[in-house]
Design a protein around this motif. Structure first.
Motif, PDB file in Angstrom:
ATOM      1  N   LEU A 138       9.681  23.885  97.018  1.00  0.00           N
ATOM      2  CA  LEU A 138      10.895  23.865  97.882  1.00  0.00           C
ATOM      3  C   LEU A 138      12.125  24.687  97.800  1.00  0.00           C
ATOM      4  CD1 LEU A 138      11.746  19.896  97.457  1.00  0.00           C
ATOM      5  CD2 LEU A 138      10.751  20.878  99.475  1.00  0.00           C
ATOM      6  N   ALA A 139      12.147  25.370  96.785  1.00  0.00           N
ATOM      7  CA  ALA A 139      13.031  26.356  96.647  1.00  0.00           C
ATOM      8  C   ALA A 139      12.502  27.977  96.852  1.00  0.00           C
ATOM      9  CB  ALA A 139      13.466  26.713  94.817  1.00  0.00           C
ATOM     10  N   ALA A 140      11.188  27.793  97.141  1.00  0.00           N
ATOM     11  CA  ALA A 140      10.704  29.395  97.526  1.00  0.00           C
ATOM     12  C   ALA A 140      11.207  29.532  99.045  1.00  0.00           C
ATOM     13  CB  ALA A 140       9.176  29.086  97.428  1.00  0.00           C
ATOM     14  N   PHE A 141      11.571  28.525  99.695  1.00  0.00           N
ATOM     15  CA  PHE A 141      12.054  28.697 101.179  1.00  0.00           C
ATOM     16  C   PHE A 141      13.515  29.175 101.309  1.00  0.00           C
ATOM     17  CE2 PHE A 141       8.258  26.016 101.696  1.00  0.00           C
ATOM     18  CZ  PHE A 141       7.587  26.604 102.800  1.00  0.00           C
ATOM     19  N   ALA A 142      14.108  29.278 100.181  1.00  0.00           N
ATOM     20  CA  ALA A 142      15.826  29.283 100.335  1.00  0.00           C
ATOM     21  C   ALA A 142      15.699  30.913 100.066  1.00  0.00           C
ATOM     22  CB  ALA A 142      16.439  28.814  99.256  1.00  0.00           C
ATOM     23  N   ARG A 143      16.808  31.577 100.748  1.00  0.00           N
ATOM     24  CA  ARG A 143      16.999  32.961 100.521  1.00  0.00           C
ATOM     25  C   ARG A 143      18.063  33.274  99.533  1.00  0.00           C
ATOM     26  NH1 ARG A 143      15.259  36.316 104.528  1.00  0.00           N
ATOM     27  NH2 ARG A 143      14.235  35.317 106.603  1.00  0.00           N
ATOM     28  N   THR A 144      18.918  32.164  98.945  1.00  0.00           N
ATOM     29  CA  THR A 144      19.850  32.418  98.160  1.00  0.00           C
ATOM     30  C   THR A 144      19.708  31.341  97.007  1.00  0.00           C
ATOM     31  OG1 THR A 144      21.686  31.066  99.220  1.00  0.00           O
ATOM     32  CG2 THR A 144      21.422  33.463  99.998  1.00  0.00           C
ATOM     33  N   PHE A 145      20.208  31.822  95.844  1.00  0.00           N
ATOM     34  CA  PHE A 145      20.270  30.546  94.854  1.00  0.00           C
ATOM     35  C   PHE A 145      21.035  29.226  95.219  1.00  0.00           C
ATOM     36  CE2 PHE A 145      21.304  28.536  90.798  1.00  0.00           C
ATOM     37  CZ  PHE A 145      20.149  29.053  90.155  1.00  0.00           C
ATOM     38  N   LYS A 146      22.011  29.492  95.974  1.00  0.00           N
ATOM     39  CA  LYS A 146      22.766  28.190  96.274  1.00  0.00           C
ATOM     40  C   LYS A 146      21.865  27.418  97.226  1.00  0.00           C
ATOM     41  CE  LYS A 146      27.147  26.996  98.391  1.00  0.00           C
ATOM     42  NZ  LYS A 146      28.618  27.310  98.796  1.00  0.00           N
ATOM     43  N   ASP A 147      21.273  27.987  98.164  1.00  0.00           N
ATOM     44  CA  ASP A 147      20.322  27.357  98.841  1.00  0.00           C
ATOM     45  C   ASP A 147      19.298  26.660  98.340  1.00  0.00           C
ATOM     46  OD1 ASP A 147      21.947  27.989 101.086  1.00  0.00           O
ATOM     47  OD2 ASP A 147      20.591  29.838 101.770  1.00  0.00           O
ATOM     48  N   GLY A 148      18.770  27.394  97.372  1.00  0.00           N
ATOM     49  CA  GLY A 148      17.642  26.738  96.584  1.00  0.00           C
ATOM     50  C   GLY A 148      18.082  25.583  95.990  1.00  0.00           C
ATOM     51  N   GLN A 149      19.252  25.518  95.155  1.00  0.00           N
ATOM     52  CA  GLN A 149      19.854  24.300  94.725  1.00  0.00           C
ATOM     53  C   GLN A 149      19.827  23.001  95.667  1.00  0.00           C
ATOM     54  OE1 GLN A 149      23.476  26.403  93.128  1.00  0.00           O
ATOM     55  NE2 GLN A 149      22.985  25.573  91.063  1.00  0.00           N
TER      56      GLN A 149
ATOM     57  N   PHE B  14      11.498  23.940 104.258  1.00  0.00           N
ATOM     58  CA  PHE B  14      10.131  23.617 104.051  1.00  0.00           C
ATOM     59  C   PHE B  14       9.630  22.607 104.843  1.00  0.00           C
ATOM     60  CE2 PHE B  14       7.745  20.089 101.987  1.00  0.00           C
ATOM     61  CZ  PHE B  14       6.645  20.666 101.684  1.00  0.00           C
ATOM     62  N   TRP B  15      10.610  21.604 105.471  1.00  0.00           N
ATOM     63  CA  TRP B  15      10.070  20.685 106.542  1.00  0.00           C
ATOM     64  C   TRP B  15       9.672  21.179 107.967  1.00  0.00           C
ATOM     65  CZ3 TRP B  15       9.568  17.147 102.958  1.00  0.00           C
ATOM     66  CH2 TRP B  15      10.213  16.983 102.007  1.00  0.00           C
ATOM     67  N   ARG B  16      10.483  22.280 108.147  1.00  0.00           N
ATOM     68  CA  ARG B  16      10.156  23.204 109.330  1.00  0.00           C
ATOM     69  C   ARG B  16       9.059  23.704 109.364  1.00  0.00           C
ATOM     70  NH1 ARG B  16      13.814  28.000 112.316  1.00  0.00           N
ATOM     71  NH2 ARG B  16      12.317  28.349 113.650  1.00  0.00           N
ATOM     72  N   PHE B  17       8.754  24.126 108.348  1.00  0.00           N
ATOM     73  CA  PHE B  17       7.505  24.973 107.817  1.00  0.00           C
ATOM     74  C   PHE B  17       6.336  23.883 108.172  1.00  0.00           C
ATOM     75  CE2 PHE B  17       3.978  26.790 105.304  1.00  0.00           C
ATOM     76  CZ  PHE B  17       4.172  28.009 105.732  1.00  0.00           C
ATOM     77  N   LEU B  18       6.399  22.669 107.624  1.00  0.00           N
ATOM     78  CA  LEU B  18       5.348  21.786 107.546  1.00  0.00           C
ATOM     79  C   LEU B  18       5.157  21.285 109.340  1.00  0.00           C
ATOM     80  CD1 LEU B  18       6.138  19.222 104.654  1.00  0.00           C
ATOM     81  CD2 LEU B  18       4.349  20.962 104.817  1.00  0.00           C
ATOM     82  N   ARG B  19       6.049  21.275 109.964  1.00  0.00           N
ATOM     83  CA  ARG B  19       6.076  20.723 111.396  1.00  0.00           C
ATOM     84  C   ARG B  19       5.488  22.040 112.175  1.00  0.00           C
ATOM     85  NH1 ARG B  19      11.096  19.974 112.135  1.00  0.00           N
ATOM     86  NH2 ARG B  19      11.541  22.068 113.098  1.00  0.00           N
ATOM     87  N   ASP B  20       6.020  23.308 111.747  1.00  0.00           N
ATOM     88  CA  ASP B  20       5.500  24.171 112.736  1.00  0.00           C
ATOM     89  C   ASP B  20       4.278  24.695 112.335  1.00  0.00           C
ATOM     90  OD1 ASP B  20       8.050  23.869 114.028  1.00  0.00           O
ATOM     91  OD2 ASP B  20       8.917  25.548 113.188  1.00  0.00           O
TER      92      ASP B  20
END
Length: 425
Positions: A307-318, A407-413
């Motif tokens: 899940l965190a691998a799809f974030a661009r910043t640490f805050k988004d990863g949290q 991640f959820w958009r990645f699963l869908r697309d």
């Protein structure tokens, strides 16, 4: 994958983590000190609140006058230093003061029910109180304690006046005997606390490293540089995964050790000398706990990193790994019943199955087939997460950081049937 590359990258991640203050605090220092200190604060706070409640005087009102024959009941209440007795209220005035908080309880003397009128001077005592107020509940307890003692004494006295021997109106008595040992009580406390805290601390131990080694790498613009090394993609990701899992296992084990060592020093003095508790662990429970901590760490590390691998910043990863933290609440719902052991159904529920398995082991219950099923279910989830991670790594835009989506958009697309597929490494 090259084992040597994995070891080099893994060693690099571990050395870097020891220089990172936030990782050291969250994965090492917090497991050692947080819950022992939290336990001390919690139990001390409970004792302090109980002391405050004991110190509050109970304001008790009496409707009209008590029957003359039972004036000693009110005398006993007045003799209690924690009771302030207020007499000669009407029922309406007393209820108004009770609702306004000016009284904590209201005593009303009623005529005895038809079944009890054969006994001279018998009566019924009604106690009105506010259940939403702790002070009012304390007043009820004080009244019940005094009333029970007075009732027993009055029945014995009345029976003696009527010439009735005690054996005639006491055909049986109730005797209680505690068959549990001090070790049994300590095992119950340890089982509930360790099974829950281990899950929480493993998740917390994986949290910061999982976000830092994925979203943090992207934020620092070092992810792409790392991908240009001679190590394969899978070697890089495997090393990172093992690093996160190692810190998760370390956090869990350190927390269990700190909790076990501090339980006797924190809980026993607060419970007092009247209750002796011994905290000990069956020898076989140690490998079961270690296996449970390892399985949890492998699962949390894989799920959080994906899940965190799809974030661009640490805050988004949290924010992205919050769904994994919801699983931590499963032990609260399913794994804390003291009268229940691991069952095939519970063994199939992630996270809760590990918590129940550990709790049973601490209590000396080893259901080996269900323990095996629990570990197998958790490891199957780990394999599923790793296969999903391998699939995700097949997309170049994800590896290079150009993919802009969750991640959820990645699963869908990308991963739904008919979606465009990438090239696997």
């Amino acid at each position: 994958m090259n084992p040597r590359d994995i070891w080099v990258l893994y060693s690099r991640e571990m050395r870097a983590s020891l220089r990172e203050r936030a990782i050291v605090v969250n994965s090492i220092l917090m497991p050692i000190f947080l819950y022992p200190v939290l336990l001390w604060v919690m139990f001390s706070g409970l004792v302090f609140v109980q002391g405050l409640q004991e110190g509050f005087g109970s304001r008790i009102g009496v409707v009209d006058e008590a029957p003359r024959a039972h004036r000693p009941l009110l005398d006993s209440l007045e003799a209690d230093e924690g009771v302030e007795l207020h007499s000669s209220y009407t029922e309406e005035a007393g209820m108004e003061r009770l609702r306004n908080g000016e009284l904590d309880a209201l005593l009303i003397f009623r005529p005895a029910p038809p079944s009890g009128r054969a006994l001279p001077n018998n009566f019924a005592l009604q106690v009105r109180y506010d259940r939403s107020e702790a002070r009012s509940q304390r007043a009820l307890s004080r009244v019940e304690e005094v009333a029970d003692d007075y009732r027993s004494h009055w029945i014995e006295q009345s029976a003696a006046e009527l010439g009735i021997r005690e054996s005639s109106f006491a055909p049986f008595d109730v005797r209680t005997e505690n068959v549990s040992t001090e070790s049994d009580v300590g095992a119950v406390i340890l089982g509930q606390m360790i099974s829950l805290f281990l899950v929480v601390m493993v998740a917390l131990g994986c949290f910061y490293p999982a976000v830092d080694t994925t979203a943090g790498e992207r934020e620092r613009s070092t992810w792409e540089t790392l991908m240009t090394t001679s190590a394969s993609r899978m070697s890089v990701v495997t090393a990172k995964y093992l690093y996160v899992a190692t810190l998760g296992i370390t956090a869990g084990i350190l927390n269990v050790l700190a909790l076990f060592v501090s339980m006797g020093a924190v809980v026993a003095p607060i419970l007092g000398d009247s209750t002796e508790i011994q905290f000990s662990l069956p020898l076989l429970s140690v490998p079961v706990m270690m296996a449970g901590a390892a399985a949890l760490a492998l699962f949390f590390a894989a799920a959080m990193m994906i899940l965190a691998a799809f974030a661009r910043t640490f805050k988004d990863g949290q924010a992205m790994i919050q769904p994994v933290y919801w699983l931590v609440f499963l032990p609260f719902l399913l794994g804390q019943q003291t009268d229940q052991t691991l069952t095939p159904t519970l063994a199939a529920i992630p996270v809760a199955n590990i918590a129940m398995m550990i709790r049973d082991a601490i209590n000396g219950v080893f259901l080996w087939p269900l323990i095996g099923l629990t570990l197998a279910v958790t490891l199957l989830l780990v394999v599923a997460c790793l296969l999903l991670a391998r699939t995700i790594l097949g997309f170049e835009d994800f590896l290079l950081g150009s993919y802009d989506g969750s991640f959820w958009r990645f699963l869908r697309d990308r991963l739904r049937p008919g979606a465009k597929q990438g090239t696997h490494p």
